[in-house]
Scaffold this active site. Sequence first.
Site, PDB file in Angstrom:
ATOM      1  N   PHE A 140       0.721  -1.423  -0.073  1.00 61.30           N
ATOM      2  CA  PHE A 140       0.007   0.009  -0.143  1.00 61.30           C
ATOM      3  C   PHE A 140       0.926   1.338   0.057  1.00 61.30           C
ATOM      4  O   PHE A 140       1.538   1.364   1.113  1.00 61.30           O
ATOM      5  CB  PHE A 140      -0.899  -0.125   1.228  1.00 61.30           C
ATOM      6  CG  PHE A 140      -1.955   1.145   1.415  1.00 61.30           C
ATOM      7  CD1 PHE A 140      -3.172   0.780   0.797  1.00 61.30           C
ATOM      8  CD2 PHE A 140      -1.618   2.217   2.021  1.00 61.30           C
ATOM      9  CE1 PHE A 140      -4.113   1.936   1.028  1.00 61.30           C
ATOM     10  CE2 PHE A 140      -2.641   3.160   2.250  1.00 61.30           C
ATOM     11  CZ  PHE A 140      -3.808   2.935   1.628  1.00 61.30           C
ATOM     12  N   THR A 143       2.395   6.837   2.101  1.00 59.07           N
ATOM     13  CA  THR A 143       3.665   7.707   2.568  1.00 59.07           C
ATOM     14  C   THR A 143       4.773   7.899   1.696  1.00 59.07           C
ATOM     15  O   THR A 143       5.170   6.886   0.911  1.00 59.07           O
ATOM     16  CB  THR A 143       4.308   6.744   4.071  1.00 59.07           C
ATOM     17  OG1 THR A 143       3.204   6.879   4.790  1.00 59.07           O
ATOM     18  CG2 THR A 143       5.347   7.810   4.486  1.00 59.07           C
ATOM     19  N   PRO A 145       8.661   9.909   0.994  1.00 61.33           N
ATOM     20  CA  PRO A 145       9.917  10.584   1.565  1.00 61.33           C
ATOM     21  C   PRO A 145       9.841  11.783   2.361  1.00 61.33           C
ATOM     22  O   PRO A 145      10.383  12.002   3.349  1.00 61.33           O
ATOM     23  CB  PRO A 145      10.990  10.460   0.577  1.00 61.33           C
ATOM     24  CG  PRO A 145      10.529   9.657  -0.667  1.00 61.33           C
ATOM     25  CD  PRO A 145       9.367   9.651  -0.601  1.00 61.33           C
ATOM     26  N   ILE A 174       7.444   1.385   3.064  1.00 53.17           N
ATOM     27  CA  ILE A 174       6.147   0.528   2.566  1.00 53.17           C
ATOM     28  C   ILE A 174       6.564  -1.070   2.821  1.00 53.17           C
ATOM     29  O   ILE A 174       7.413  -1.804   2.532  1.00 53.17           O
ATOM     30  CB  ILE A 174       6.012   0.669   1.055  1.00 53.17           C
ATOM     31  CG1 ILE A 174       5.992   1.974   0.482  1.00 53.17           C
ATOM     32  CG2 ILE A 174       4.868  -0.167   0.463  1.00 53.17           C
ATOM     33  CD1 ILE A 174       4.795   2.945   1.428  1.00 53.17           C
ATOM     34  N   ALA A 253      -7.007  -0.254   9.253  1.00 52.09           N
ATOM     35  CA  ALA A 253      -5.749  -1.080   9.764  1.00 52.09           C
ATOM     36  C   ALA A 253      -5.494  -0.514  11.161  1.00 52.09           C
ATOM     37  O   ALA A 253      -4.940  -1.328  11.917  1.00 52.09           O
ATOM     38  CB  ALA A 253      -4.638  -0.573   8.900  1.00 52.09           C
ATOM     39  N   GLU A 374       0.469   4.568  10.947  1.00 55.66           N
ATOM     40  CA  GLU A 374      -1.082   4.767  10.544  1.00 55.66           C
ATOM     41  C   GLU A 374      -1.554   5.813  11.651  1.00 55.66           C
ATOM     42  O   GLU A 374      -2.706   5.571  12.427  1.00 55.66           O
ATOM     43  CB  GLU A 374      -1.796   3.216  11.240  1.00 55.66           C
ATOM     44  CG  GLU A 374      -1.189   2.036  10.746  1.00 55.66           C
ATOM     45  CD  GLU A 374      -1.260   1.866   9.219  1.00 55.66           C
ATOM     46  OE1 GLU A 374      -1.656   2.748   8.636  1.00 55.66           O
ATOM     47  OE2 GLU A 374      -0.767   0.855   8.638  1.00 55.66           O
ATOM     48  N   THR A 376       0.445   9.136  13.898  1.00 52.00           N
ATOM     49  CA  THR A 376       1.350   9.467  15.255  1.00 52.00           C
ATOM     50  C   THR A 376       0.660   9.805  16.300  1.00 52.00           C
ATOM     51  O   THR A 376      -0.577   9.908  16.153  1.00 52.00           O
ATOM     52  CB  THR A 376       2.476  10.728  14.780  1.00 52.00           C
ATOM     53  OG1 THR A 376       1.581  11.783  14.619  1.00 52.00           O
ATOM     54  CG2 THR A 376       3.219  10.341  13.476  1.00 52.00           C
ATOM     55  N   PHE A 394      -5.634  21.213  13.078  1.00 52.53           N
ATOM     56  CA  PHE A 394      -4.496  20.671  12.254  1.00 52.53           C
ATOM     57  C   PHE A 394      -3.569  21.776  11.440  1.00 52.53           C
ATOM     58  O   PHE A 394      -2.631  21.544  11.147  1.00 52.53           O
ATOM     59  CB  PHE A 394      -5.241  19.779  11.200  1.00 52.53           C
ATOM     60  CG  PHE A 394      -5.545  18.286  11.965  1.00 52.53           C
ATOM     61  CD1 PHE A 394      -4.474  17.416  11.861  1.00 52.53           C
ATOM     62  CD2 PHE A 394      -6.955  18.254  12.478  1.00 52.53           C
ATOM     63  CE1 PHE A 394      -4.878  16.091  12.385  1.00 52.53           C
ATOM     64  CE2 PHE A 394      -6.952  16.826  13.054  1.00 52.53           C
ATOM     65  CZ  PHE A 394      -6.114  15.932  13.006  1.00 52.53           C
TER      66      PHE A 394
END
Length: 395
Positions: A140, A143, A145, A174, A253, A374, A376, A394
Site C-alpha cells: 500500500f 507515505t 519521503p 512500505i 488498519a 497509521e 502518529t 490541524f
Amino acid sequence: MSSRSLPPFDPADPLGLDDLLSTEELAVRDTVRAWAADRVLPHVAEWYERGELPGIRDLARELGRVGALGMSLEGYGCAGASAVQYGLACLELEAADSGIRSLVSVQGSLAMYAIHRFGTEEQKQRWLPGMAAGETIGCFGLTEPDVGSDPAAMRTRARRAGADWVLNGRKMWITNGSVAGVAVVWAGTEDGIRGFVVPTDAPGFSAPEITHKWSLRASVTSELVLDDVRLPADAVLPGATGLRGPLSCLSHARYGIVWGSMGAARSSFHAALDYAGSREQFGRPIAGFQLTQAKLADMALELHKGVLLAHHLGRRMDAGTLRPEQISFGKLNNVREAIEICRTSRTILGANGISLEYPVMRHATNLESVLTYEGTVEMHQLVLGKALTGVDAFR
C-alpha cells in the site's frame, strides 16, 4: 455469593474477558495462537537479529490457509470473519511479533481492503482470490519521503497519456513492498487524489528494500519507485476520489493495531511475570517484593483495560457504529500503554531484558514503529481534540 462458588482467579485473564467471547471467537484465537507458536516464536528472535523475514512467501501462504488474509472481507476467497475475530487474530500475531501482524494488516486491511471497497468487479476477481490465499502479496503506497502525516501534500503524480495513465513518484516505508505482486498506489491527478492498482512487474516500477532498521526487523520494508509507469485506464480504483479513500483504509488498519499492540504488551508482561517468579535476590523471588508487585499490578491494569477497549471497539465495528475518532482513541491509548508495559517489563528483567532470549526489547523497539505508522501520537491527539472541542487544530 459464597466465595466457594466463584471461579478461581486467573492471572492470565484476571477480568474474565474470555467470558465475552463466543465459542467461534475462541476457536479463531486459538488457531492463530497455535500457528504463531509453531511457525513464528521458535525463529523470530533470529529473524529479528538478522534483520530479515526469510520464507515470507511461505508464511503468507500459510496465513492464507488459516484464513488470516483479508479476514474480515466477504467473498473472493476471504473468510468473512467478524471484526472481533479479526482483532483477536491481530492480538495473537503481534504477541509473536509486530512484523508478522504488519504483514497481515497491510495485506488485508490496506491493499485488499482498498480493492474490495473501491475496485471494479474485474479488479476484485483478478487480485483478491490470490491475495486471500497468500499466493500474491500486496502493499500500500501512501507515505512518501517528504510526506507523512499530511498525505494531501503527496508529490506522486498520475497523468493521462491517451487512454493510459502514467505514474511518477516515490513512496517510503512500505511494508511488503519488495515481495509484493501488486501495489495499491495513491497519486495526485487533475481530478484529485486517486488510487491505482499497479502490478509490480510493470516497467518502471521498482521496490528497493530498506535496511539498517532498529525496529520491525522481522519485516520487509521498502521504497517504491515509479518512473513513467504506464498503466491501462482500468488500473484506477473507480470508487475512491480524494483522501477519503486512503484514510478509510488506514482506519481499518488502525483498528487491527488497537488489538495487536495488546498482544505485544501481553507477551512482555507474561515474560516479566514469569521472570519475577523465578529470579531470586536477597534470598527470595523478586515477585515477593512490593515494588515489583506494584509494577506487575499496574501493567496488568493497563493491559486488560486495553484488551477490554479493543473488544468494545470491535463490537461497535461489527454493529456498524464505530466512528474513526473512536479508532483514534484506541490506537492512541493502546500503543502508548503497550510501550510503557514493555519498558516496565524490561526493568523487572534487569539486564536480561535487553537480551533476545526474552521478547521484551524486541516488542519495545517494534512498538516504536507502531506508535508512528497509521497516524502518529500527535495526529490522534488532534483528531480527538477536534472531536472533543469542535475546533480544528490541524492547520
